[in-house]
Design an enzyme around this catalytic site. Structure first.
Site, PDB file in Angstrom:
ATOM      1  N   ARG A 226     -10.375   7.625   4.739  1.00 37.68           N
ATOM      2  CA  ARG A 226      -9.550   6.314   3.378  1.00 37.68           C
ATOM      3  C   ARG A 226      -9.172   6.608   2.033  1.00 37.68           C
ATOM      4  O   ARG A 226      -8.143   6.039   1.272  1.00 37.68           O
ATOM      5  CB  ARG A 226     -11.089   5.269   3.604  1.00 37.68           C
TER       6      ARG A 226
ATOM      7  N   ARG B  33     -18.389  -2.642  10.787  1.00 37.73           N
ATOM      8  CA  ARG B  33     -16.056  -2.206   9.961  1.00 37.73           C
ATOM      9  C   ARG B  33     -16.500  -0.769  11.101  1.00 37.73           C
ATOM     10  O   ARG B  33     -17.513  -0.125  10.374  1.00 37.73           O
ATOM     11  CB  ARG B  33     -16.341  -2.319   8.944  1.00 37.73           C
TER      12      ARG B  33
ATOM     13  N   ARG C 161       0.866  -1.476  -0.053  1.00 42.86           N
ATOM     14  CA  ARG C 161       0.238  -0.013   0.337  1.00 42.86           C
ATOM     15  C   ARG C 161       0.304   1.712   0.071  1.00 42.86           C
ATOM     16  O   ARG C 161       0.748   2.628  -0.113  1.00 42.86           O
ATOM     17  CB  ARG C 161      -0.854   0.114   1.418  1.00 42.86           C
TER      18      ARG C 161
HETATM   19  P1  AP5 Z   1      -8.562  -3.435   4.406  1.00 39.42           P
HETATM   20  O1  AP5 Z   1      -9.307  -4.363   4.523  1.00 39.42           O
HETATM   21  O2  AP5 Z   1      -7.331  -4.222   2.745  1.00 39.42           O
HETATM   22  O3  AP5 Z   1      -9.461  -1.863   3.544  1.00 39.42           O
HETATM   23  P2  AP5 Z   1     -10.554  -1.547   1.647  1.00 39.42           P
HETATM   24  O4  AP5 Z   1      -8.430  -1.461   1.166  1.00 39.42           O
HETATM   25  O5  AP5 Z   1     -10.367  -0.040   2.342  1.00 39.42           O
HETATM   26  O6  AP5 Z   1     -10.275  -2.367   1.466  1.00 39.42           O
HETATM   27  P3  AP5 Z   1     -11.976  -2.733   1.698  1.00 39.42           P
HETATM   28  O7  AP5 Z   1     -11.622  -4.096   2.515  1.00 39.42           O
HETATM   29  O8  AP5 Z   1     -13.192  -1.800   2.241  1.00 39.42           O
HETATM   30  O9  AP5 Z   1     -12.732  -2.930   0.755  1.00 39.42           O
HETATM   31  P4  AP5 Z   1     -11.997  -4.328  -0.990  1.00 39.42           P
HETATM   32  O10 AP5 Z   1     -11.755  -3.249  -1.506  1.00 39.42           O
HETATM   33  O11 AP5 Z   1     -11.512  -5.275  -0.480  1.00 39.42           O
HETATM   34  O12 AP5 Z   1     -13.977  -4.137  -1.383  1.00 39.42           O
HETATM   35  P5  AP5 Z   1     -14.582  -5.809  -0.745  1.00 39.42           P
HETATM   36  O13 AP5 Z   1     -14.477  -7.140  -1.345  1.00 39.42           O
HETATM   37  O14 AP5 Z   1     -14.646  -5.989   0.085  1.00 39.42           O
HETATM   38  O15 AP5 Z   1      -7.745  -2.310   5.186  1.00 39.42           O
HETATM   39  C1  AP5 Z   1      -8.503  -1.994   6.349  1.00 39.42           C
HETATM   40  C2  AP5 Z   1      -7.750  -0.438   7.025  1.00 39.42           C
HETATM   41  O16 AP5 Z   1      -6.493  -1.889   7.490  1.00 39.42           O
HETATM   42  C3  AP5 Z   1      -7.305   0.165   6.141  1.00 39.42           C
HETATM   43  O17 AP5 Z   1      -7.735   1.276   6.042  1.00 39.42           O
HETATM   44  C4  AP5 Z   1      -5.273   0.349   7.349  1.00 39.42           C
HETATM   45  O18 AP5 Z   1      -6.091   0.800   8.514  1.00 39.42           O
HETATM   46  C5  AP5 Z   1      -4.564  -0.857   7.543  1.00 39.42           C
HETATM   47  N1  AP5 Z   1      -4.042  -1.813   6.396  1.00 39.42           N
HETATM   48  C6  AP5 Z   1      -4.312  -2.638   5.770  1.00 39.42           C
HETATM   49  N2  AP5 Z   1      -3.287  -3.324   4.514  1.00 39.42           N
HETATM   50  C7  AP5 Z   1      -2.119  -2.162   5.116  1.00 39.42           C
HETATM   51  C8  AP5 Z   1      -1.302  -1.975   4.338  1.00 39.42           C
HETATM   52  N3  AP5 Z   1      -0.742  -2.513   3.570  1.00 39.42           N
HETATM   53  N4  AP5 Z   1      -0.400  -1.349   5.015  1.00 39.42           N
HETATM   54  C9  AP5 Z   1      -0.411  -0.153   5.657  1.00 39.42           C
HETATM   55  N5  AP5 Z   1      -2.169  -0.709   6.828  1.00 39.42           N
HETATM   56  C10 AP5 Z   1      -3.079  -1.449   6.217  1.00 39.42           C
HETATM   57  O19 AP5 Z   1     -16.376  -5.169  -1.274  1.00 39.42           O
HETATM   58  C11 AP5 Z   1     -16.453  -4.187  -1.089  1.00 39.42           C
HETATM   59  C12 AP5 Z   1     -18.137  -4.186  -0.707  1.00 39.42           C
HETATM   60  O20 AP5 Z   1     -18.950  -3.964  -2.278  1.00 39.42           O
HETATM   61  C13 AP5 Z   1     -18.856  -5.703  -0.426  1.00 39.42           C
HETATM   62  O21 AP5 Z   1     -20.171  -5.291   0.522  1.00 39.42           O
HETATM   63  C14 AP5 Z   1     -19.245  -6.330  -1.741  1.00 39.42           C
HETATM   64  O22 AP5 Z   1     -20.078  -7.293  -1.275  1.00 39.42           O
HETATM   65  C15 AP5 Z   1     -19.447  -5.335  -2.635  1.00 39.42           C
HETATM   66  N6  AP5 Z   1     -18.742  -5.401  -4.307  1.00 39.42           N
HETATM   67  C16 AP5 Z   1     -17.751  -6.114  -4.488  1.00 39.42           C
HETATM   68  N7  AP5 Z   1     -17.668  -6.256  -5.476  1.00 39.42           N
HETATM   69  C17 AP5 Z   1     -19.478  -5.548  -6.120  1.00 39.42           C
HETATM   70  C18 AP5 Z   1     -19.142  -5.429  -7.463  1.00 39.42           C
HETATM   71  N8  AP5 Z   1     -18.324  -6.055  -8.172  1.00 39.42           N
HETATM   72  N9  AP5 Z   1     -20.312  -4.353  -7.393  1.00 39.42           N
HETATM   73  C19 AP5 Z   1     -21.324  -4.885  -6.262  1.00 39.42           C
HETATM   74  N10 AP5 Z   1     -20.956  -4.558  -5.475  1.00 39.42           N
HETATM   75  C20 AP5 Z   1     -19.607  -5.037  -5.197  1.00 39.42           C
END
Ligand code: AP5
Length: 200
Positions: free
Chosen positions: A145, A134, A89
């Protein structure tokens, strides 16, 4: 081995697509966010250390996340491959991942960059807020974010473009459609050792 990274803004579908790709190709799925949330839920020392960052939408310091990722990745170096979800990241994390893999005589094959517009991201994350539980799925933390992504993570596009590994995927379509496009691109890469250069 097939080693992949998937990155993109919060809610772009990294976790959803990683699970599907891992299943399709028999890969190990390492989600940095899940690893951190698990530590927080269990109330471990690491969990207590990272809680303040995760819940405020800020990145955990590189040193902490790198240690956690290495510890997990090392277990999988003889597997069919790894999909890194949400890691790297920062530029430092990306360089350190390359170094880690090189030391093991491995390499990163493809980097999937998910493209989804801001309104859709907001809709997805606020939509799941009730079920996900969350603390970072709120309007305010969503804004944080997004800013963190733009400032610290988006630069990975350039880094991996320089290595000719970037696969840009329009993630606005339904889940199954997005998966089908990614699978097509991975299969193409495996057959021809070539990465699609256009957004798919
Ligand atoms: P992390 O868990 O990685 O959060 P994020 O990047 O904000 O991503 P999300 O998990 O919220 O979403 P996603 O892209 O995985 O989408 P998802 O498939 O879930 O990180 C959380 C925190 O941890 C960070 O803020 C930081 O503090 C820390 N952190 C993590 N990694 C780090 C690193 N490398 N370095 C430093 N800190 C770190 O989908 C989201 C929603 O949309 C779901 O409800 C899903 O069902 C829906 N959805 C998915 N695809 C579709 C589609 N095509 N159409 C419609 N709905 C959809």
């Amino acid at each position: 081995m097939l080693n992949l990274v998937i990155f993109g803004p919060p809610g772009c579908g990294k976790g959803t697509q990683s699970t599907r790709i891992a299943e399709k190709y028999g890969l190990m799925h390492i989600s940095s966010g899940d690893l951190l949330r698990n530590e927080i839920e269990r109330g471990t020392d690491l969990g207590n250390q990272v809680k303040q960052y995760v819940e405020r939408g800020l990145l955990v310091p590189d040193g902490i996340i790198l240690k956690k990722i290495y510890k997990n990745a090392i277990r999988f170096i003889h597997s069919a491959g790894i999909i890194f979800d949400g890691f790297p990241r920062t530029l430092i994390q990306a360089v350190m991942l390359d170094t880690f893999l090189q030391k093991k005589e491995l390499k990163l094959n493809l980097v999937i960059h998910m493209l989804v517009d801001r309104n859709e991201l907001f809709k997805r994350l606020t939509g799941r807020a009730e079920d996900s539980g969350r603390k970072d799925d709120t309007d305010q933390i969503f804004g944080v974010r997004m800013r963190v992504y733009e400032k610290q993570t988006h630069c990975l596009k350039e880094y991996y473009s320089g290595q000719n590994k970037i696969l840009q995927v329009n993630g606005m379509a339904p889940v199954e459609e997005v998966s089908a496009k990614i699978v097509r691109a991975i299969d193409h890469y495996r057959e021809k050792n070539e990465v699609f250069s256009n957004v798919i």
